[in-house]
Design a protein around this motif. Sequence first.
Motif, PDB file in Angstrom:
ATOM      1  N   LEU A   1       0.840  -1.207   0.000  1.00 54.39           N
ATOM      2  CA  LEU A   1       0.000   0.000   0.000  1.00 54.39           C
ATOM      3  C   LEU A   1       0.872   1.252   0.000  1.00 54.39           C
ATOM      4  O   LEU A   1       0.586   2.216  -0.710  1.00 54.39           O
ATOM      5  CB  LEU A   1      -0.940   0.008   1.204  1.00 54.39           C
ATOM      6  CG  LEU A   1      -2.130  -0.936   1.139  1.00 54.39           C
ATOM      7  CD1 LEU A   1      -2.860  -0.974   2.475  1.00 54.39           C
ATOM      8  CD2 LEU A   1      -3.079  -0.563   0.006  1.00 54.39           C
ATOM      9  N   LYS A   2       1.940   1.247   0.773  1.00 50.82           N
ATOM     10  CA  LYS A   2       2.844   2.404   0.824  1.00 50.82           C
ATOM     11  C   LYS A   2       3.532   2.615  -0.525  1.00 50.82           C
ATOM     12  O   LYS A   2       3.677   3.750  -0.987  1.00 50.82           O
ATOM     13  CB  LYS A   2       3.876   2.223   1.932  1.00 50.82           C
ATOM     14  CG  LYS A   2       3.283   2.414   3.311  1.00 50.82           C
ATOM     15  CD  LYS A   2       4.302   2.142   4.398  1.00 50.82           C
ATOM     16  CE  LYS A   2       3.664   2.308   5.772  1.00 50.82           C
ATOM     17  NZ  LYS A   2       4.579   1.936   6.849  1.00 50.82           N
ATOM     18  N   ILE A   3       3.934   1.525  -1.158  1.00 49.91           N
ATOM     19  CA  ILE A   3       4.556   1.612  -2.488  1.00 49.91           C
ATOM     20  C   ILE A   3       3.553   2.186  -3.485  1.00 49.91           C
ATOM     21  O   ILE A   3       3.865   3.103  -4.250  1.00 49.91           O
ATOM     22  CB  ILE A   3       5.077   0.231  -2.948  1.00 49.91           C
ATOM     23  CG1 ILE A   3       6.288  -0.182  -2.114  1.00 49.91           C
ATOM     24  CG2 ILE A   3       5.424   0.230  -4.434  1.00 49.91           C
ATOM     25  CD1 ILE A   3       6.696  -1.638  -2.293  1.00 49.91           C
ATOM     26  N   ASN A   4       2.332   1.636  -3.497  1.00 47.18           N
ATOM     27  CA  ASN A   4       1.302   2.103  -4.423  1.00 47.18           C
ATOM     28  C   ASN A   4       1.010   3.589  -4.221  1.00 47.18           C
ATOM     29  O   ASN A   4       0.901   4.345  -5.187  1.00 47.18           O
ATOM     30  CB  ASN A   4       0.011   1.295  -4.242  1.00 47.18           C
ATOM     31  CG  ASN A   4       0.078  -0.072  -4.887  1.00 47.18           C
ATOM     32  OD1 ASN A   4       1.082  -0.455  -5.474  1.00 47.18           O
ATOM     33  ND2 ASN A   4      -0.993  -0.828  -4.754  1.00 47.18           N
ATOM     34  N   ARG A   5       0.877   4.015  -2.967  1.00 45.78           N
ATOM     35  CA  ARG A   5       0.577   5.424  -2.689  1.00 45.78           C
ATOM     36  C   ARG A   5       1.701   6.327  -3.188  1.00 45.78           C
ATOM     37  O   ARG A   5       1.453   7.350  -3.827  1.00 45.78           O
ATOM     38  CB  ARG A   5       0.363   5.645  -1.191  1.00 45.78           C
ATOM     39  CG  ARG A   5      -0.016   7.083  -0.867  1.00 45.78           C
ATOM     40  CD  ARG A   5      -0.136   7.301   0.646  1.00 45.78           C
ATOM     41  NE  ARG A   5      -0.504   8.680   0.913  1.00 45.78           N
ATOM     42  CZ  ARG A   5       0.361   9.698   0.963  1.00 45.78           C
ATOM     43  NH1 ARG A   5       1.653   9.478   0.751  1.00 45.78           N
ATOM     44  NH2 ARG A   5      -0.058  10.918   1.204  1.00 45.78           N
ATOM     45  N   LYS A   6       2.923   5.937  -2.929  1.00 50.43           N
ATOM     46  CA  LYS A   6       4.079   6.737  -3.357  1.00 50.43           C
ATOM     47  C   LYS A   6       4.114   6.878  -4.881  1.00 50.43           C
ATOM     48  O   LYS A   6       4.346   7.962  -5.417  1.00 50.43           O
ATOM     49  CB  LYS A   6       5.369   6.090  -2.856  1.00 50.43           C
ATOM     50  CG  LYS A   6       6.614   6.860  -3.197  1.00 50.43           C
ATOM     51  CD  LYS A   6       7.846   6.162  -2.638  1.00 50.43           C
ATOM     52  CE  LYS A   6       9.103   6.926  -3.015  1.00 50.43           C
ATOM     53  NZ  LYS A   6      10.303   6.269  -2.522  1.00 50.43           N
ATOM     54  N   ILE A   7       3.843   5.792  -5.578  1.00 48.91           N
ATOM     55  CA  ILE A   7       3.851   5.809  -7.048  1.00 48.91           C
ATOM     56  C   ILE A   7       2.719   6.687  -7.576  1.00 48.91           C
ATOM     57  O   ILE A   7       2.931   7.530  -8.452  1.00 48.91           O
ATOM     58  CB  ILE A   7       3.776   4.371  -7.609  1.00 48.91           C
ATOM     59  CG1 ILE A   7       5.079   3.617  -7.298  1.00 48.91           C
ATOM     60  CG2 ILE A   7       3.505   4.375  -9.104  1.00 48.91           C
ATOM     61  CD1 ILE A   7       5.006   2.127  -7.530  1.00 48.91           C
TER      62      ILE A   7
END
Length: 125
Positions: free
Chosen positions: A50-56
Amino acid sequence: MSNSKTCPVCDAPVKGRSDKKFCSKKCKSIDQYEHRQKTEGFYIKVDKQLKINRKILKGYNKSGYSVIRKNELIDQGFNPKFFTHYWKNKKGDVYLFVYEYGFLSRKDEEKEKYVLVTWQDYMAK
């Protein structure tokens, strides 16, 4: 007929009450720790994605509305199966959101793309 049970951690005989599962407090603790690691491991995996997706999504959607090729996000590590909530507009389009950043899958001239949006107050209604 013998009621002997063995400890699921170390295979030692379990002595005592009939509902006792482990041979010692140490083995019970080991079993609880391993179970917790498995459960928390899943949580950690989901939270990390989720953190990766949000950052992207945040990086590609500076203006609040963008269109980008799906593969470009996927190549950066984006996984569309991980999202926090969704919003359905009046046309029936379902936007998936990772916190405040949303995406909608579209096919444009045979190319798969994502429409990227930012959460707006009117979406809460």
